[in-house]
Motif scaffolding. Structure first.
Motif, PDB file in Angstrom:
ATOM      1  N   GLU A  39       0.826  -1.206   0.000  1.00 22.82           N
ATOM      2  CA  GLU A  39       0.000   0.000   0.000  1.00 22.82           C
ATOM      3  C   GLU A  39       0.866   1.263   0.000  1.00 22.82           C
ATOM      4  O   GLU A  39       0.578   2.222  -0.725  1.00 22.82           O
ATOM      5  N   LEU A  40       1.922   1.245   0.796  1.00 17.53           N
ATOM      6  CA  LEU A  40       2.792   2.417   0.895  1.00 17.53           C
ATOM      7  C   LEU A  40       3.567   2.662  -0.391  1.00 17.53           C
ATOM      8  O   LEU A  40       3.941   3.793  -0.686  1.00 17.53           O
ATOM      9  N   ARG A  41       3.801   1.585  -1.143  1.00 13.50           N
ATOM     10  CA  ARG A  41       4.447   1.768  -2.455  1.00 13.50           C
ATOM     11  C   ARG A  41       3.652   2.767  -3.293  1.00 13.50           C
ATOM     12  O   ARG A  41       4.174   3.684  -3.897  1.00 13.50           O
ATOM     13  N   LYS A  42       2.319   2.561  -3.297  1.00  5.34           N
ATOM     14  CA  LYS A  42       1.448   3.445  -4.087  1.00  5.34           C
ATOM     15  C   LYS A  42       1.505   4.873  -3.542  1.00  5.34           C
ATOM     16  O   LYS A  42       1.595   5.833  -4.306  1.00  5.34           O
ATOM     17  N   ARG A  51      10.130  -6.564  -7.721  1.00  7.12           N
ATOM     18  CA  ARG A  51      11.381  -6.105  -7.140  1.00  7.12           C
ATOM     19  C   ARG A  51      11.988  -4.940  -7.933  1.00  7.12           C
ATOM     20  O   ARG A  51      11.975  -4.936  -9.154  1.00  7.12           O
ATOM     21  N   LYS A  52      12.505  -3.956  -7.238  1.00  3.48           N
ATOM     22  CA  LYS A  52      13.230  -2.848  -7.885  1.00  3.48           C
ATOM     23  C   LYS A  52      14.611  -3.339  -8.299  1.00  3.48           C
ATOM     24  O   LYS A  52      15.201  -4.203  -7.638  1.00  3.48           O
ATOM     25  N   LEU A  58      10.513   4.281  -0.201  1.00  6.31           N
ATOM     26  CA  LEU A  58       9.905   3.341   0.743  1.00  6.31           C
ATOM     27  C   LEU A  58      10.979   2.419   1.316  1.00  6.31           C
ATOM     28  O   LEU A  58      11.683   1.736   0.556  1.00  6.31           O
ATOM     29  N   TYR A  59      11.103   2.422   2.623  1.00  6.69           N
ATOM     30  CA  TYR A  59      12.071   1.555   3.287  1.00  6.69           C
ATOM     31  C   TYR A  59      11.362   0.555   4.198  1.00  6.69           C
ATOM     32  O   TYR A  59      10.430   0.921   4.917  1.00  6.69           O
ATOM     33  N   ALA A  60      11.838  -0.684   4.153  1.00  5.35           N
ATOM     34  CA  ALA A  60      11.377  -1.679   5.122  1.00  5.35           C
ATOM     35  C   ALA A  60      12.398  -1.731   6.250  1.00  5.35           C
ATOM     36  O   ALA A  60      13.599  -1.669   6.006  1.00  5.35           O
ATOM     37  N   VAL A  61      11.911  -1.812   7.472  1.00  4.28           N
ATOM     38  CA  VAL A  61      12.814  -1.894   8.626  1.00  4.28           C
ATOM     39  C   VAL A  61      12.701  -3.291   9.225  1.00  4.28           C
ATOM     40  O   VAL A  61      11.615  -3.723   9.621  1.00  4.28           O
ATOM     41  N   ILE A  62      13.812  -4.000   9.245  1.00  2.88           N
ATOM     42  CA  ILE A  62      13.830  -5.365   9.780  1.00  2.88           C
ATOM     43  C   ILE A  62      14.752  -5.400  10.993  1.00  2.88           C
ATOM     44  O   ILE A  62      15.937  -5.080  10.888  1.00  2.88           O
ATOM     45  N   ILE A  63      14.194  -5.772  12.120  1.00  2.00           N
ATOM     46  CA  ILE A  63      14.988  -5.852  13.348  1.00  2.00           C
ATOM     47  C   ILE A  63      15.268  -7.318  13.656  1.00  2.00           C
ATOM     48  O   ILE A  63      14.348  -8.121  13.744  1.00  2.00           O
ATOM     49  N   GLY A  64      16.534  -7.659  13.794  1.00  2.00           N
ATOM     50  CA  GLY A  64      16.912  -9.046  14.090  1.00  2.00           C
ATOM     51  C   GLY A  64      16.940  -9.891  12.826  1.00  2.00           C
ATOM     52  O   GLY A  64      16.639  -9.414  11.724  1.00  2.00           O
ATOM     53  N   ASP A  65      17.333 -11.156  12.987  1.00  6.72           N
ATOM     54  CA  ASP A  65      17.549 -12.027  11.834  1.00  6.72           C
ATOM     55  C   ASP A  65      16.248 -12.540  11.242  1.00  6.72           C
ATOM     56  O   ASP A  65      15.373 -13.010  11.967  1.00  6.72           O
ATOM     57  N   LEU A  66      16.180 -12.475   9.915  1.00  7.96           N
ATOM     58  CA  LEU A  66      15.037 -13.014   9.176  1.00  7.96           C
ATOM     59  C   LEU A  66      15.603 -13.787   7.990  1.00  7.96           C
ATOM     60  O   LEU A  66      16.478 -13.280   7.289  1.00  7.96           O
ATOM     61  N   PRO A  67      15.127 -15.039   7.758  1.00 12.01           N
ATOM     62  CA  PRO A  67      15.686 -15.839   6.671  1.00 12.01           C
ATOM     63  C   PRO A  67      15.623 -15.119   5.321  1.00 12.01           C
ATOM     64  O   PRO A  67      14.696 -14.337   5.061  1.00 12.01           O
ATOM     65  N   HIS A  68      16.612 -15.422   4.476  1.00 14.03           N
ATOM     66  CA  HIS A  68      16.772 -14.769   3.185  1.00 14.03           C
ATOM     67  C   HIS A  68      15.496 -14.805   2.346  1.00 14.03           C
ATOM     68  O   HIS A  68      15.090 -13.807   1.752  1.00 14.03           O
ATOM     69  N   ALA A  89       8.476  -4.053  -3.899  1.00 16.37           N
ATOM     70  CA  ALA A  89       8.979  -2.835  -4.552  1.00 16.37           C
ATOM     71  C   ALA A  89       9.473  -1.785  -3.561  1.00 16.37           C
ATOM     72  O   ALA A  89       9.276  -0.580  -3.764  1.00 16.37           O
ATOM     73  N   VAL A  90      10.141  -2.250  -2.513  1.00 15.15           N
ATOM     74  CA  VAL A  90      10.745  -1.280  -1.593  1.00 15.15           C
ATOM     75  C   VAL A  90      11.991  -0.684  -2.248  1.00 15.15           C
ATOM     76  O   VAL A  90      12.633  -1.304  -3.087  1.00 15.15           O
ATOM     77  N   ASP A  91      12.302   0.563  -1.871  1.00 15.21           N
ATOM     78  CA  ASP A  91      13.502   1.206  -2.396  1.00 15.21           C
ATOM     79  C   ASP A  91      14.717   0.872  -1.542  1.00 15.21           C
ATOM     80  O   ASP A  91      15.851   1.026  -1.996  1.00 15.21           O
ATOM     81  N   GLY A  92      14.468   0.471  -0.315  1.00 16.37           N
ATOM     82  CA  GLY A  92      15.585   0.158   0.552  1.00 16.37           C
ATOM     83  C   GLY A  92      15.159  -0.688   1.735  1.00 16.37           C
ATOM     84  O   GLY A  92      13.963  -0.804   2.041  1.00 16.37           O
TER      85      GLY A  92
END
Lengths: 264, 335
Positions: free
Chosen positions: B31-34, B177-178, B43-53, B63-66
């Motif tokens: 939604e935020l992409r739009k 994906r960008k 648009l940035y996604a924030v990931i805290i801690g380990d998440l599998p690839h 379509a996040v930019d970062g």
């Protein structure tokens, strides 16, 4: 002795609030008020905690003078004293400024060990107050508390109800707790407390009575959010109303339609 | 002194349990992409801690930019102190215009808290997000006063604009994906000893199939028109005859008649079903927003009830009587 604070709110009966189609304003005049139901669960948790571990329960609310009736209603269930924050400058506050006002006012009565809140109010329903109060109290927080296991040695052990299970946590005091109703159904007032509540003295603070209150942080000036516009929800066109004359034939027609659609 | 136009870009918190990303974070990215395409923000996604690839890949597909990866101590289990601190530290460093957090139990726990740390405005439960180019503010549009009205809420002066959004509000529709995705790695350590509310253990709830209604083929939903719990049995019977499950609206949970897991709507479970039949449901937006049904049937005694605006077929009448008639008809059909 534990010092316990319970935050309560008087709300309009949302079922009866209407929007003036001409002005777009909410019509609250003449709408009955009630104590936010989830706050009664918080009060119950506070009273249970007091009964088990000892302590003193203080109630606090912010609102117009008539919010006093909510405090008396809660005092009749359990509570040793009550604070009403009231005054024009507090009006129009969002959670950012309301949480500030409540914390500053409560500090007039010293530091609290446990603060209980309802999960949200039925009218505003942001569910943000508790976390924002906890931050301003510099307290730990246990949201969605299902049961309280123990309070001892400056700590509280409790169980949280998460989406898919129960999490046991241990938090240091001061701690703010929002409760699930499962184990905290509100009790009826007892006669003695009820009679006492009628005469109880309620501490009322205006903006002039609270030490160190920054007037820029209360009411509208202290709010982070505004509501520039409200409007009625856009409704889709009504569906097909089945009206064949009797419940029996209506049901019959519905079953036929659902069978045609392959829904049954 | 920073102006609000100095704050740029929007962030989405990707809630996860170390194994999978919760759907709400991905829905928000979509939604935020739009919205970011309208505002010109990244648009940035924030990931805290380990998440599998492979889970991070799902985020990339939105379509996040970062992506901002946060590592450090204090994140082994969710706790308000470390997670709120992480966002406060990050926000002070990068000055985003907006931060979105899924309105899960834990998301609603910590997001309002870092909003206070940042001394900014926080909104919850928006159902639509729009951008006002004149003010540069996001309009958080949400039902208010029990769903009778829609309210536009803005954060007119402060930044970042913080919003929690309920799971299922927005559709998961990844835009792809960008070609280039910026990677930012931040180490933010929070002393585990300083966590004031510590995780001790977790016991999953027993799985009761009757309480798992999100994807039931058929749902019989009972609303506040129900007189009392003694009248509930016929609706259970109807649900059984239809091979479906029973659900309810908020007042029935508030009245203690049915459990929270059966509460359908924005603040309960969002359902996707083939056939949905409501009895005695008024049709508040908060409830209807949680219903995605192929065929929607409404039964209520009030001909002006808003629920009839959402139905395919409606019957105006006494809910118990109509239910009993339906039970008789379905029994006859099954013979």
């Amino acid at each position: 002795m534990l010092k316990i604070l319970v935050c309560v709110k008087q709300i309009p009966d949302v079922d009866l609030v209407k929007m003036d189609p001409e002005t777009g304003n909410l019509v609250r005049a003449g709408v009955p008020t009630l104590t936010n139901p989830l706050d009664l669960n918080a009060l119950e948790a506070a009273v249970q905690t007091k009964e088990k571990y000892g302590g003193e329960v203080t109630l606090i609310t912010m609102g117009p003078p008539m919010a006093e009736s909510t405090l008396r209603e809660c005092l009749a269930v359990g509570g040793d004293d009550a604070i009403l924050i009231s005054g024009r400058p507090f009006g129009g506050a969002d959670t950012l400024s309301t949480s500030y006002s409540i914390v500053k006012a409560s500090e007039m009565k010293g530091k609290f060990d446990l603060i209980f809140c309802g999960k949200e109010s039925l009218d505003g329903a942001t569910g943000q107050m508790a976390s924002q109060l906890a931050e301003r109290f510099d307290a730990s927080q246990i949201s969605c508390c299902y049961s309280i296991e123990n309070v001892a040695d400056g700590k509280i052990r409790a169980v949280r109800a998460l989406e898919d299970g129960k999490e046991t946590v241990e938090a240091t005091l001061p701690c703010l707790i929002t409760v699930e109703k499962d184990n905290f159904y509100g009790r009826l007032p007892n006669l003695e407390a009820y009679l006492g509540s009628k005469k109880a003295e309620i501490t009322t603070y205006t903006e002039n009575d609270i030490d160190g209150l920054d007037l820029n942080k209360i009411g509208v000036p202290g709010s982070g959010t505004i509501v520039p516009k409200i409007y009625p929800p856009e409704l889709p066109e009504p569906g097909q109303i089945i009206n064949t004359g009797s419940a029996k034939s209506d049901a019959q027609r519905l079953v036929e339609l659902l069978a045609e659609k392959g829904s049954i | 002194m920073m102006q609000k136009s100095d704050y740029k870009n929007m962030w989405v918190y990707i809630e996860h349990d170390g194994k999978t990303a919760a759907p709400v974070g991905l829905e928000l990215c979509c939604e935020l992409r739009k919205l970011c395409d309208t505002t010109g923000d990244k648009l940035y996604a924030v990931i805290i801690g380990d998440l599998p690839h492979e889970e991070v890949d799902k985020v990339r597909e939105c379509a996040v930019d970062g992506i901002i990866y946060v590592s450090g101590t204090g994140y082994d289990y969710f706790n308000t102190d470390a997670y709120a601190n992480a966002f406060t530290v990050l926000s002070r460093k990068y000055n985003p215009s907006a931060i979105f957090v899924g309105g899960t139990i834990n998301g609603r726990d910590f997001a309002p808290r870092f909003a206070v740390q940042l001394d900014t405005g926080c909104t919850s439960d928006a159902m639509e997000l729009e951008y006002d180019p004149e003010t540069g503010d996001i309009q958080f549009i949400e039902p208010a006063v029990g769903g009778k009205i829609m309210a536009v809420i803005t954060v007119p002066e402060l930044r970042p604009q913080v919003g929690t959004i309920r799971p299922g509000t927005f559709k998961y529709a990844p835009a792809g994906r960008k070609a280039e995705i910026e990677v930012i790695c931040e180490e933010i350590n929070f002393d585990p000893e300083a966590i004031r509310c510590k995780h001790i253990d977790f016991v999953p709830d027993d799985l009761d199939p009757e309480l798992d209604i999100a994807n039931a083929d058929c749902i019989v939903c009972v609303g506040n028109g129900l007189k009392d719990s003694e009248h509930l049995e016929r609706y259970r019977e109807l649900a059984k005859l239809l091979g479906g499950k029973i659900g309810c609206t908020r007042p029935l949970f508030d009245r203690g008649i049915l459990p929270y897991k059966l509460q359908i709507g924005q603040s309960g479970v969002m359902v996707k079903t083939k056939l949905y039949i409501s009895f005695g449901v008024s049709g508040a937006v908060n409830h209807t927003a949680g219903v995605d049904a192929d065929v929607f049937v409404a039964v209520d005694k009030n001909p002006d009830a808003q629920i009839f605006n959402y139905c395919d077929y409606g019957i105006v009448g006494d809910m118990d009587t109509v239910c009993d008639e339906l039970i008789e008809l379905l029994k006859a059909r099954q013979k």
